[in-house]
Design a protein around this motif. Sequence first.
Motif, PDB file in Angstrom:
ATOM      1  N   ASP A 286      46.163  50.210  49.098  1.00  0.00           N
ATOM      2  CA  ASP A 286      45.379  49.654  47.989  1.00  0.00           C
ATOM      3  C   ASP A 286      44.354  48.603  48.422  1.00  0.00           C
ATOM      4  OD1 ASP A 286      46.850  51.311  46.414  1.00  0.00           O
ATOM      5  OD2 ASP A 286      47.851  49.733  45.251  1.00  0.00           O
ATOM      6  N   PRO A 287      44.697  47.685  49.356  1.00  0.00           N
ATOM      7  CA  PRO A 287      43.722  46.640  49.705  1.00  0.00           C
ATOM      8  C   PRO A 287      42.368  47.180  50.175  1.00  0.00           C
ATOM      9  CG  PRO A 287      45.883  46.021  50.505  1.00  0.00           C
ATOM     10  CD  PRO A 287      46.004  47.429  50.003  1.00  0.00           C
ATOM     11  N   THR A 288      42.355  48.337  50.837  1.00  0.00           N
ATOM     12  CA  THR A 288      41.058  48.884  51.268  1.00  0.00           C
ATOM     13  C   THR A 288      40.261  49.366  50.060  1.00  0.00           C
ATOM     14  OG1 THR A 288      41.961  51.115  51.638  1.00  0.00           O
ATOM     15  CG2 THR A 288      41.991  49.583  53.503  1.00  0.00           C
ATOM     16  N   VAL A 289      40.952  49.954  49.091  1.00  0.00           N
ATOM     17  CA  VAL A 289      40.277  50.418  47.883  1.00  0.00           C
ATOM     18  C   VAL A 289      39.692  49.228  47.121  1.00  0.00           C
ATOM     19  CG1 VAL A 289      40.517  51.748  45.753  1.00  0.00           C
ATOM     20  CG2 VAL A 289      41.897  52.343  47.754  1.00  0.00           C
ATOM     21  N   ILE A 290      40.478  48.166  47.028  1.00  0.00           N
ATOM     22  CA  ILE A 290      40.013  46.954  46.339  1.00  0.00           C
ATOM     23  C   ILE A 290      38.763  46.402  47.013  1.00  0.00           C
ATOM     24  CG2 ILE A 290      40.599  44.541  45.852  1.00  0.00           C
ATOM     25  CD1 ILE A 290      43.519  45.497  45.494  1.00  0.00           C
ATOM     26  N   TYR A 291      38.749  46.407  48.351  1.00  0.00           N
ATOM     27  CA  TYR A 291      37.568  45.905  49.065  1.00  0.00           C
ATOM     28  C   TYR A 291      36.337  46.761  48.757  1.00  0.00           C
ATOM     29  CZ  TYR A 291      34.759  43.808  52.763  1.00  0.00           C
ATOM     30  OH  TYR A 291      33.770  43.153  53.463  1.00  0.00           O
ATOM     31  N   GLY A 292      36.559  48.068  48.615  1.00  0.00           N
ATOM     32  CA  GLY A 292      35.444  48.938  48.251  1.00  0.00           C
ATOM     33  C   GLY A 292      34.880  48.629  46.881  1.00  0.00           C
ATOM     34  N   VAL A 293      35.747  48.094  45.992  1.00  0.00           N
ATOM     35  CA  VAL A 293      35.305  47.732  44.643  1.00  0.00           C
ATOM     36  C   VAL A 293      34.611  46.377  44.642  1.00  0.00           C
ATOM     37  CG1 VAL A 293      36.076  47.211  42.297  1.00  0.00           C
ATOM     38  CG2 VAL A 293      37.123  49.112  43.561  1.00  0.00           C
ATOM     39  N   THR A 294      35.223  45.388  45.291  1.00  0.00           N
ATOM     40  CA  THR A 294      34.704  44.012  45.232  1.00  0.00           C
ATOM     41  C   THR A 294      33.689  43.699  46.321  1.00  0.00           C
ATOM     42  OG1 THR A 294      36.423  43.128  46.692  1.00  0.00           O
ATOM     43  CG2 THR A 294      36.932  43.257  44.329  1.00  0.00           C
ATOM     44  N   GLU A 295      33.704  44.490  47.397  1.00  0.00           N
ATOM     45  CA  GLU A 295      32.883  44.224  48.585  1.00  0.00           C
ATOM     46  C   GLU A 295      33.206  42.851  49.185  1.00  0.00           C
ATOM     47  OE1 GLU A 295      28.877  44.700  47.158  1.00  0.00           O
ATOM     48  OE2 GLU A 295      28.937  46.882  47.447  1.00  0.00           O
ATOM     49  N   GLY A 296      34.425  42.395  48.954  1.00  0.00           N
ATOM     50  CA  GLY A 296      34.842  41.105  49.509  1.00  0.00           C
ATOM     51  C   GLY A 296      34.318  39.907  48.758  1.00  0.00           C
ATOM     52  N   LYS A 297      33.664  40.135  47.622  1.00  0.00           N
ATOM     53  CA  LYS A 297      33.056  39.037  46.870  1.00  0.00           C
ATOM     54  C   LYS A 297      33.979  38.622  45.725  1.00  0.00           C
ATOM     55  CE  LYS A 297      28.384  40.564  48.029  1.00  0.00           C
ATOM     56  NZ  LYS A 297      27.071  41.045  47.513  1.00  0.00           N
ATOM     57  N   GLY A 298      34.995  37.863  46.090  1.00  0.00           N
ATOM     58  CA  GLY A 298      35.940  37.392  45.091  1.00  0.00           C
ATOM     59  C   GLY A 298      37.165  38.277  44.986  1.00  0.00           C
ATOM     60  N   VAL A 299      37.993  37.971  43.990  1.00  0.00           N
ATOM     61  CA  VAL A 299      39.269  38.646  43.786  1.00  0.00           C
ATOM     62  C   VAL A 299      39.132  39.610  42.616  1.00  0.00           C
ATOM     63  CG1 VAL A 299      41.717  38.286  43.271  1.00  0.00           C
ATOM     64  CG2 VAL A 299      40.464  36.603  44.637  1.00  0.00           C
ATOM     65  N   LEU A 300      39.754  40.791  42.727  1.00  0.00           N
ATOM     66  CA  LEU A 300      39.651  41.789  41.666  1.00  0.00           C
ATOM     67  C   LEU A 300      40.265  41.271  40.373  1.00  0.00           C
ATOM     68  CD1 LEU A 300      38.763  44.654  40.929  1.00  0.00           C
ATOM     69  CD2 LEU A 300      41.032  45.458  41.674  1.00  0.00           C
ATOM     70  N   GLY A 301      41.423  40.631  40.458  1.00  0.00           N
ATOM     71  CA  GLY A 301      42.018  40.002  39.289  1.00  0.00           C
ATOM     72  C   GLY A 301      42.679  40.951  38.316  1.00  0.00           C
ATOM     73  N   ARG A 302      42.887  42.192  38.708  1.00  0.00           N
ATOM     74  CA  ARG A 302      43.561  43.185  37.856  1.00  0.00           C
ATOM     75  C   ARG A 302      44.061  44.317  38.743  1.00  0.00           C
ATOM     76  NH1 ARG A 302      40.196  47.420  38.040  1.00  0.00           N
ATOM     77  NH2 ARG A 302      37.934  47.047  38.154  1.00  0.00           N
ATOM     78  N   GLY A 303      44.804  45.214  38.163  1.00  0.00           N
ATOM     79  CA  GLY A 303      45.255  46.373  38.908  1.00  0.00           C
ATOM     80  C   GLY A 303      44.134  47.387  39.100  1.00  0.00           C
ATOM     81  N   LEU A 304      44.300  48.239  40.096  1.00  0.00           N
ATOM     82  CA  LEU A 304      43.311  49.293  40.314  1.00  0.00           C
ATOM     83  C   LEU A 304      43.394  50.346  39.216  1.00  0.00           C
ATOM     84  CD1 LEU A 304      43.630  49.766  44.168  1.00  0.00           C
ATOM     85  CD2 LEU A 304      41.518  49.196  42.957  1.00  0.00           C
ATOM     86  N   ARG A 305      42.241  50.829  38.783  1.00  0.00           N
ATOM     87  CA  ARG A 305      42.194  51.908  37.818  1.00  0.00           C
ATOM     88  C   ARG A 305      42.328  53.247  38.534  1.00  0.00           C
ATOM     89  NH1 ARG A 305      37.445  48.689  35.870  1.00  0.00           N
ATOM     90  NH2 ARG A 305      38.234  47.366  34.188  1.00  0.00           N
ATOM     91  N   GLN A 306      42.806  54.253  37.813  1.00  0.00           N
ATOM     92  CA  GLN A 306      42.955  55.580  38.415  1.00  0.00           C
ATOM     93  C   GLN A 306      41.613  56.115  38.882  1.00  0.00           C
ATOM     94  OE1 GLN A 306      46.063  56.885  38.888  1.00  0.00           O
ATOM     95  NE2 GLN A 306      44.974  58.317  40.236  1.00  0.00           N
TER      96      GLN A 306
END
Length: 388
Positions: A286-306
């Motif tokens: 999951d952490p790699t997917v989150i990085y793809g969403v945020t680009e490292g700019k802050g915290v996602l702050g929620r669960g990943l969506r399908q």
Amino acid sequence: MWRNIVSNFLTLLIVVLVGIAGLVAWAKQQYEGPGPLTQGVCLRVEQNATFGRVSQDLLAQGAIASGYIFRAGADYEGKSGSLKFGSYLIEPGSSMRDIIKQITAGGPSTCGTELNLRIGVNAQQLILRELDAASGQYVEKAKFDPVAEAKPEGFDEAASKADVRLRITLAEGVTSWQVVEALKSADFLKGEVAKVPAEGTLAPDSYEVRRGADRAGLLDEMAKRQSAILAAAWENRASGLPYETPEEALVMASIVEKETGVPEERRQVASVFVNRLDQGMKLQTDPTVIYGVTEGKGVLGRGLRQSELNRETPYNTYVVAGLPPGPICNPGRAAIEAALNPDSTRYLFFVADGTGGHAFAETLDEHNRNVARWREIERQQKSQGSGN
């Protein structure tokens, strides 16, 4: 008669010389021997202070037994003009000689007030604390987020003192963007940052800085430390690893850093991903997917969506095989060493176990049982939470 006079004179002279020798020996012992302090004290040496002023302060705090011997010792060793401004922790039992060496050597202050910009994964904090010399423990005076919160009353006055020690502390797992943004909020630093450093290239560590230090220069120091850590770990790496370059190992280390906060698990987590690469399995982390969403700019702050788990991006390791194209954070030394010297296991799966750690499995059936246990733990936690 003259013989008696000469004899008496010589006797008196010998007595005087012996007395002088004894006095010198006593003074030397007083100067070099253990001092009278039974608990530490903080000595502040002001700008343009004299040894006379310092000796009075030391006497008042019970750190020395004689101001005269203290000053004479400094004169004898040629250090009476070498006082260095700052705040010094005088340890119990310190000799006069030790104290003089300490306050004339200079360097960072060892007691008094410290201002630490702590850059964490979820937020940054400016922490003002003061050392209690007697206990050797720091007492927190103020703490706030310099980006999101107003400064506490009296903070500027306390933090602006000339001998306040300044420190920047990077937590493991922060991104380079987070580091740069936090450094911008530190008004005791100066200079612009033209470009955010490449992800993974900054060493999580504690950095003592001087007021007015250049931000870009500090980032260069962070990069230099990380490069040295990676080079040393690469030199001592295990054989047969599925990465060809130190840069690929750094990518793996960043994943390990994000997947577990339990130090004892790092090498096990690394072994899971190494085993998956060896068997041609997707990493599915999951952490790699989150990085793809945020680009490292802050915290996602929620669960990943399908939809995010299904979306094909270079960092979605549920969709793309192999390592992502780059690190997803700045890993610490322990995560780097784990990636380059993982445990030898057959583990292919892991899931949270409710204790803050993970349950590891070799087979999918075993993993599914671990997942079922975790789901039950989650259900119980939600039930207890709703009942409070």
